[in-house]
Structures are given as structure tokens and as C-alpha cells.
Motif scaffolding. Structure first.
Motif, PDB file in Angstrom:
ATOM      1  N   UNK A  48       0.826  -1.201   0.000  1.00  0.00           N
ATOM      2  CA  UNK A  48       0.000   0.000   0.000  1.00  0.00           C
ATOM      3  C   UNK A  48       0.860   1.251   0.000  1.00  0.00           C
ATOM      4  N   UNK A  81      -8.129   7.200   1.715  1.00  0.00           N
ATOM      5  CA  UNK A  81      -7.662   7.149   0.324  1.00  0.00           C
ATOM      6  C   UNK A  81      -8.654   7.819  -0.625  1.00  0.00           C
ATOM      7  N   UNK A  92      -2.393   2.615  -2.560  1.00  0.00           N
ATOM      8  CA  UNK A  92      -3.748   2.053  -2.599  1.00  0.00           C
ATOM      9  C   UNK A  92      -3.998   1.257  -1.323  1.00  0.00           C
ATOM     10  N   UNK A  93      -3.925   1.881  -0.169  1.00  0.00           N
ATOM     11  CA  UNK A  93      -4.069   1.116   1.076  1.00  0.00           C
ATOM     12  C   UNK A  93      -5.403   0.382   1.171  1.00  0.00           C
ATOM     13  N   UNK A  94      -6.474   0.996   0.661  1.00  0.00           N
ATOM     14  CA  UNK A  94      -7.805   0.400   0.789  1.00  0.00           C
ATOM     15  C   UNK A  94      -7.837  -1.008   0.188  1.00  0.00           C
ATOM     16  N   UNK A 147      -7.011   3.422   5.034  1.00  0.00           N
ATOM     17  CA  UNK A 147      -7.857   2.869   3.972  1.00  0.00           C
ATOM     18  C   UNK A 147      -8.951   3.828   3.545  1.00  0.00           C
TER      19      UNK A 147
END
Lengths: 231, 274, 225
Positions: free
Chosen positions: A191, C78, A196-198, C75
Motif C-alpha cells: 500500500x 484514500x 492504494x491502502x484500501x 484505507x
């Protein structure tokens, strides 16, 4: 989705490999934990005040201090301790401890503390009548231990051990300090690089869920199998 | 006894290295600080320092292996013998010299302040484009004062345990300091807009801004000297002078023939060799 | 082992105790309230509600807290539609992200504790309550809730201890509670063992206190059958 493809451009193979690593390190940690728990169970059940004190100290401290701190302490402490022992034997070099072994060791310590309580409870839960009955049948010593006590303890402890396993599995997410590339560390790397951590956190969650669900099924199967005739 | 121990130890711990003759050197790096040292999609380490370390190992004729370690524990793990040298964008500072010895510096990069493109700070234009905090002339002092005033009351993000953290603590204690365990986390939060200002090596931000479609922008001045130390070097345990000397010789030769300059151009787009 | 460093760190880490407690207490209260809702949904006849509740408990208990904390902090951040929404007022703050993650986590575990507490109540009691002419609500209030709570005391005290330990993880999202301060001290002293021993002592003491308090509570509410 391209990001999760296999091969050199995608992170799919890395994530899968990390998942296998998480599973492997959890299995080693759990095995180590149970083996380490046995002497502590014996100490807790002994009549010696000092042995009881030592075992209680171990389980209280390990279960009362955040897992993250336990892992850090044993990660840095174990190499210091090993070097100290090496010095006593006159060895002056540096010893590298493999990240996998340290990781399994750290989580194993935590698993050991919880397993000790589970196993102790299981031994005490064996109905006294069974042991008396065995004795009156002339079963004693080794036969009593291996034929009656140990199988019964394991059967009774199985659900509790299942819980400790789930705990150990999740605690492996904290060992990234050791540098071992398990699911959490790989997620962090991926990530960070892709921003793009999600996506990667969702993937990580699915991988953990798969591992916990899959292993839970095995434990339930085992419980059913070994409790035949009791329920 | 010694041998017996080595045999027993080797059963449990691999590999076993003897410190006496350096044929095997283990290099500790973070793998999360591109373009210095990063990790690619194939899961391999890459970056200027990785290329440089491989080059140095060739020159020294030793076998090198990389060991990845989080920044948090990178010095303690060196002291514990997990690896023999740290090559991880670590600046040479007095604070660290209390625990480790450094090689000669091989690269040096200024520190950059990064802000969001649509913040007021983006138009900050000091009278000097870079300042060295070792200098004490009036112009440097004036610009330093401007930077300190700029940071006042702002939320400033840095990687924990770095020269950048030290700078904010010493020069701008009134800023709200947030520390991250990796540069990636700092970048993510900078992108998310939780921070007013980010402070790190210019190269680390360039790398992020080139890869992400962010509206971040770095503002002048670039900072060096003072708490930012004397460039980046390899860190060694205090009793490994022999290994440090080996690295010093190799670094000096790689600097002299321009190899490190070439590697840094490849990764940073500019020559930051010392 | 440097004992003066342990002592110095101990004092510095104590400065983060208030913040740690704030996070723990807030998450426990919010989590407890949420868990009641989750249990009601779980036991509801509405399939949608009970499925959702089941799925929620399953996903939260099956994933590490660390993943949950990262998910909420990095998360969600983002997406620009979240950053532009009113949610961002809360999600922008690390403190609230930490509290939300811990609340969600503890609510799933607490819901299971309450549910098994309810399950442990014998059918006979409910039947006799009905026979005495109690309404469904009265049965719930007078028989089920008090009994379920009493049944749950030991398990819930364990959950509190787990939460005290879990709160240390919010240090990774820049919150300077006790573990955050400990990490900061390590970044300048490079002595992780001493500093973490100091932090460990404080956590251990907190958990010891909880154990003692709940032992008293259990004694007070236990009824011999």
C-alpha cells in the motif's frame, strides 16, 4: 485489480506468499507455545510454592502486557540473551537469528501463556471418578498418564486451544518488527508503494478471514470427532 | 567448547557468522524509503543504496546479504548483531554517534518542506533557496527565522527517530509534531490532507510526488547542516573498526571514480554523492 | 540493564496514561452500547438484521485489530469522497480513528459475550416468568438482562483487559499515548528493552487493578444456586 495480478508487476503473488508465511509462522508459534506450556502447567499443578509462583508470574505478565510490547521485548531481548549465553561458552561472534524463528518464538511465548491456562483448566476438569476408576482397574503410572490423563486433557482443552490458535494467528500481524514478510508487512509495503491502502487492506482482511475460518472448521471437526460418546 | 556451541547454535540459527574475517557481510536496510532503499512489486529490494552496497561489496570482495528491518529498531538490531552494517539513508549525527560509528559519508540530500498545492504556504518564498544550519551569517538566520515562523502552530509530519524530527523539536517546538514509523505512512497522510507540512529528504518526496497524482509541492528553502548532520553514511557497531575501514576504503574509491555519483543520478535524477 | 533509564522512561510514559485511559474508557462505553444493538439485531427475526450482525461479528473477530486500525485511518482516507464529506471532520483526527477502531473491535467481542450470557439462562426461568404473568418486556428487563450481565462479568473483565492491551496499537497512527511515548523515547535512546519494560509495568498494573475490581464485583453479584 491489475495491482493484485501475479508476476513481477502485480502484488498478488506477494500477498499469497505472505499469507502462506502467516500460516506457517502461526503453526510454528502454536506448536512452540503448546510445548512451552507443558512445563508451566506441571509447575502450576505442583505443590511447590516457588514453582507455582514462577509459572503464575509468567502467565500473568505475558497476558497482562500488550502483545506488541511482548513481541518487541522478546525480539530484542532474545538476541541479547542468546549473545549473553554465547559469551559464557566463549563464543564472541554475532549470531543471526532467522526472522521466521524470532517471529514464531515471540508469538509462541504469548500462545504459551494462554495455552498454560487452557491446559491447566482441562487437567482439573477431568472427573476425579475416572482416575479413581482407572486405579481400581489397576491402571496406574505411565498407562494412567498416557492412556487416560493426556487424551482426556487434550479432548477437554480442544475448544480452548482453538481460541488460542485464533489469537496466535492474529498476533502474527504484530511481528513485522522482525522483518518477516507476513500478510501485514506485505500489505504495508504494497500500500505504501502503490498508494492504494484500501485495496490491500481489504485483501489482507480477506486472507486473514480465510485462514481463521478454514482453521476454525478443522477445530470444530476435531472437537466433534473426539467428543464422540460424550455428547 | 567453542566448536560445540557453534554446532549447536547452527542447528537453530542460520547463518552463523564469525566476526574475525569479513567474508560475509549482512547489511541492514529499511526497504521503505525510496529512492534510497525501497521494495518493488517483485518483492525485491531496490534503490540507490542497494545498488551502491552491491558495488561496494564487489570492491571489497565480500559476500553481502540484505536484512530488512523496520526503522524503529534499526540501530538496536545492529547492536544486537542482526546485521553488521546499516545502509539505510541514515544521516551522520552526534546523537547516533553515541551508539554507533559511521563510515565516511557517501551521499547527502537536503531536507524539503512539502505542503499542499492549494495551501497558503505554497507561495512561501524566502530570500535564500537553501540554508545550511551550520552557517551563522545574517541571511541564514533570517531565513531560518522565517521557516520557524511558518511552521508555528502547523501540523508537521516526519518519520520518527530521524533528523527531521530532531529539527522540528529543536527549531519549531510550537509546531504540532506527528511521527510516522515509515516514510510511506507519512506520504499517505500527506496525501490524505491530515498534515499541513511534511518534512523529509527531498528525494523521498520527489519519489512520492512523481508516482502519485498528488497536488503536493515542495517549498524552499531546502535545509541542511545543524540537526540534519553531515550527510548519509553506513553505521557500524563500535567494535567493528576493521569492517568500517573496509567500507571507508570502498566508499572513497567509488566516490573518486564517480560510481556513486552515477548511481545517485540514476535514482534521484541528480548527483547527490559527497 | 540500565535501571535509571527504566525509571526515567517510566515517568515520561506516565504522561501518556491520561490519554490512554481516555481512549480505553471511551471505546469501552461506546463499544458496550453498540454491542447491545448488535445483539438485538443478531436475535431479531428480521433476516437482514441478523445476517448483518452475524457478518459483522465474523469479520471483526476474524481479522487482526491492526488491520482494522489501518483500514479506518489509511484505507478510508484514500478516497476523496470521504475526505470531502462530513465524516472527514471525525476521520481526520487520529484520536477518533483510534477510538472508532477500538469501539468496533470491542463491540463485536462484547456482543458475543452478551449473547452467550443470554444463552446460558435456562428456559425454565423464562417460562416461569411468563407463568407469573410477566410481559415480554418485563421478562427481558427483570430476568434476562440482569442474569445475562451477571453471567457475563468474568468474560467482560477479560475483554476490558484485552482492550487495555489493544489500546497500545493506536500508537501506530501517530497518537502519543503510552506506547507512542515509549516509541519516541526509544528513537533517541535506542534502548527498546528498558523502555518497554517501563511501559509494560504500567499496563500490567492497570490490568491488575481491573482484575481486583472485577473480583469484588463478581463476589457481590454472584448468587449461590
Amino acid at each position: 485489480m491489475e495491482l493484485l495480478s501475479f508476476g513481477d508487476t502485480g502484488w498478488g503473488d506477494e500477498m499469497l506468499r505472505a499469507c502462506i508465511m502467516t500460516f506457517a509462522v502461526s503453526v510454528c508459534a502454536m506448536s512452540f507455545g503448546i510445548i512451552l506450556a507443558i512445563p508451566f502447567v506441571i509447575m502450576k499443578l505442583s505443590n511447590s510454592f516457588i514453582l507455582k509462583l514462577i509459572a503464575n508470574f509468567f502467565t500473568t505478565v505475558v497476558r497482562g502486557v500488550p502483545e506488541l510490547l511482548i513481541i518487541y521485548l522478546f525480539f530484542f531481548g532474545s538476541s541479547a540473551a542468546i549473545m549473553f549465553i554465547a559469551r559464557i561458552f566463549g563464543y564472541n561472534g554475532y549470531i543471526e537469528i532467522n526472522a521466521f524463528i524470532v517471529g514464531a518464538f515471540c508469538v509462541g511465548i504469548i500462545a504459551a501463556a494462554y495455552s498454560t491456562e487452557v491446559l491447566r483448566g482441562a487437567v482439573l476438569a477431568i472427573p476425579k471418578g475416572q482416575i479413581e476408576a482407572s486405579k481400581s482397574f489397576g491402571i496406574k503410572g505411565k498407562r494412567l498418564l498416557f492412556g487416560i490423563m493426556i487424551p482426556q486433557t487434550l479432548r477437554i482443552a480442544l475448544p480452548g486451544i482453538g481460541n488460542v490458535w485464533q489469537l496466535a494467528l492474529k498476533d502474527t500481524s504484530l511481528i513485522s518488527v522482525t522483518g518477516l514478510v507476513e500478510i501485514m508487512r506485505q500489505t504495508h509495503i504494497s500500500s505504501g508503494v502503490t498508494r492504494q491502502p484500501f485495496l490491500f487492506l481489504i485483501t489482507a482482511a480477506i486472507l486473514y478471514l480465510t485462514l481463521t475460518t478454514f482453521s476454525n472448521k478443522i477445530f470444530i471437526f476435531a472437537e466433534n470427532k473426539y467428543s464422540k460418546g460424550y455428547v | 567448547m567453542n566448536k560445540l556451541f557453534a554446532i549447536i547454535a547452527s542447528l537453530f540459527f542460520v547463518p552463523l557468522t564469525l566476526s574475525a574475517d569479513w567474508t560475509e557481510v549482512r547489511i541492514g536496510t529499511e526497504g521503505a524509503y525510496p529512492p534510497w532503499n525501497g521494495t518493488n512489486a517483485a518483492g525485491e529490494l531496490e534503490g540507490a543504496e542497494i545498488d551502491m552496497a552491491n558495488e561496494l561489496c564487489d570492491r571489497m570482495g565480500v559476500n553481502c546479504t540484505f536484512v530488512v528491518q523496520d526503522w524503529d529498531g534499526i540501530i538496536p538490531a545492529l547492536l544486537n548483531g542482526k546485521y553488521d552494517v546499516i545502509i539505510a539513508g541514515m544521516s551522520i549525527t552526534d546523537e547516533r554517534k553515541e551508539k554507533v560509528d559511521f563510515s565516511v559519508g557517501y551521499m547527502t540530500d537536503g531536507a524539503c518542506l512539502v505542503v499542499s498545492g492549494d495551501s497558503q504556504m505554497a507561495s512561501f518564498s524566502p530570500s535564500k533557496e537553501s540554508i545550511n544550519l551550520f552557517n551563522t551569517d545574517a541571511a541564514t538566520k533570517q531565513v531560518t527565522g522565517q521557516v520557524v515562523a511558518l511552521l508555528k502552530g502547523k501540523t508537521v509530519g516526519v518519520q520518527g527517530g530521524t533528523i527531521h524530527q530532531n529539527f522540528v523539536e529543536q527549531y519549531a517546538p510550537s509546531a504540532e509534531l506527528k511521527t510516522y514509523s515509515t516514510q510511506d505512512d507519512l506520504n499517505l497522510d500527506m496525501g490524505a490532507g491530515r498534515l499541513d507540512v511534511g518534512l523529509a529528504d527531498c528525494g523521498a518526496f520527489d519519489d512520492y510526488m512523481a508516482k502519485a497524482d498528488s497536488n503536493l509541492t515542495s517549498i524552499q528553502p531546502t535545509l541542511s547542516g545543524g540537526p540534519f548532520g553531515d550527510g548519509v553514511g553506513g553505521a557500524f557497531r563500535k567494535d567493528d573498526d576493521d569492517l568500517r575501514e573496509m567500507f571507508n576504503a570502498a566508499i572513497k574509491s567509488a566516490l573518486a571514480d564517480g560510481t556513486i555519483g552515477r548511481i545517485s543520478k540514476e535514482w534521484f535524477g541528480r548527483d547527490i554523492s559527497m | 540493564m540500565n535501571f535509571s533509564l527504566i525509571f526515567e522512561s517510566f515517568l515520561k510514559i506516565l504522561n501518556g496514561l491520561a490519554l490512554s485511559l481516555e481512549i480505553i474508557v471511551l471505546s469501552l462505553i461506546l463499544g458496550f452500547l453498540a454491542s447491545i444493538l448488535i445483539v438485538l439485531m443478531r436475535l431479531s427475526k428480521n433476516i437482514l438484521f441478523s445476517r448483518f450482525s452475524r457478518g459483522f461479528i465474523f469479520s471483526i473477530r476474524g481479522t487482526p485489530l491492526l488491520v482494522q486500525i489501518y483500514f479506518i485511518y489509511y484505507g478510508l482516507a484514500q478516497f476523496s469522497f470521504i475526505r470531502d464529506s462530513f465524516l472527514w471532520i471525525i476521520l481526520k483526527e487520529p484520536f477518533w480513528c483510534g477510538v472508532i477502531a477500538l469501539t468496533i473491535n470491542t463491540s463485536a467481542y462484547t456482543a458475543e459475550i452478551i449473547r452467550s450470557g443470554l444463552n446460558a439462562i435456562s428456559k425454565g426461568q423464562i417460562e416461569s416468568a411468563t407463568a407469573f404473568g410477566m410481559t415480554k418486556f418485563q421478562t427481558f428487563k427483570r430476568i434476562l438482562i440482569p442474569q445475562a450481565l451477571r453471567q457475563s462479568i468474568p468474560a467482560y473483565s477479560n475483554e476490558i483487559i484485552l482492550m487495555i492491551k489493544s489500546s497500545s496499537l493506536v500508537s501506530i497512527i501517530t497518537i502519543m499515548e503510552m506506547t507512542g511515548i515509549a516509541r519516541k523515547i526509544i528513537s533517541t535512546t535506542f534502548a527498546p528493552i528498558e523502555v518497554f519494560i517501563a511501559a509494560g509495568i504500567i499496563y500490567l498494573f492497570l490490568n491488575y487493578l481491573i482484575t481486583i475490581i472485577f473480583r469484588q464485583v463478581e463476589k457481590r453479584y454472584s448468587v449461590s444456586y
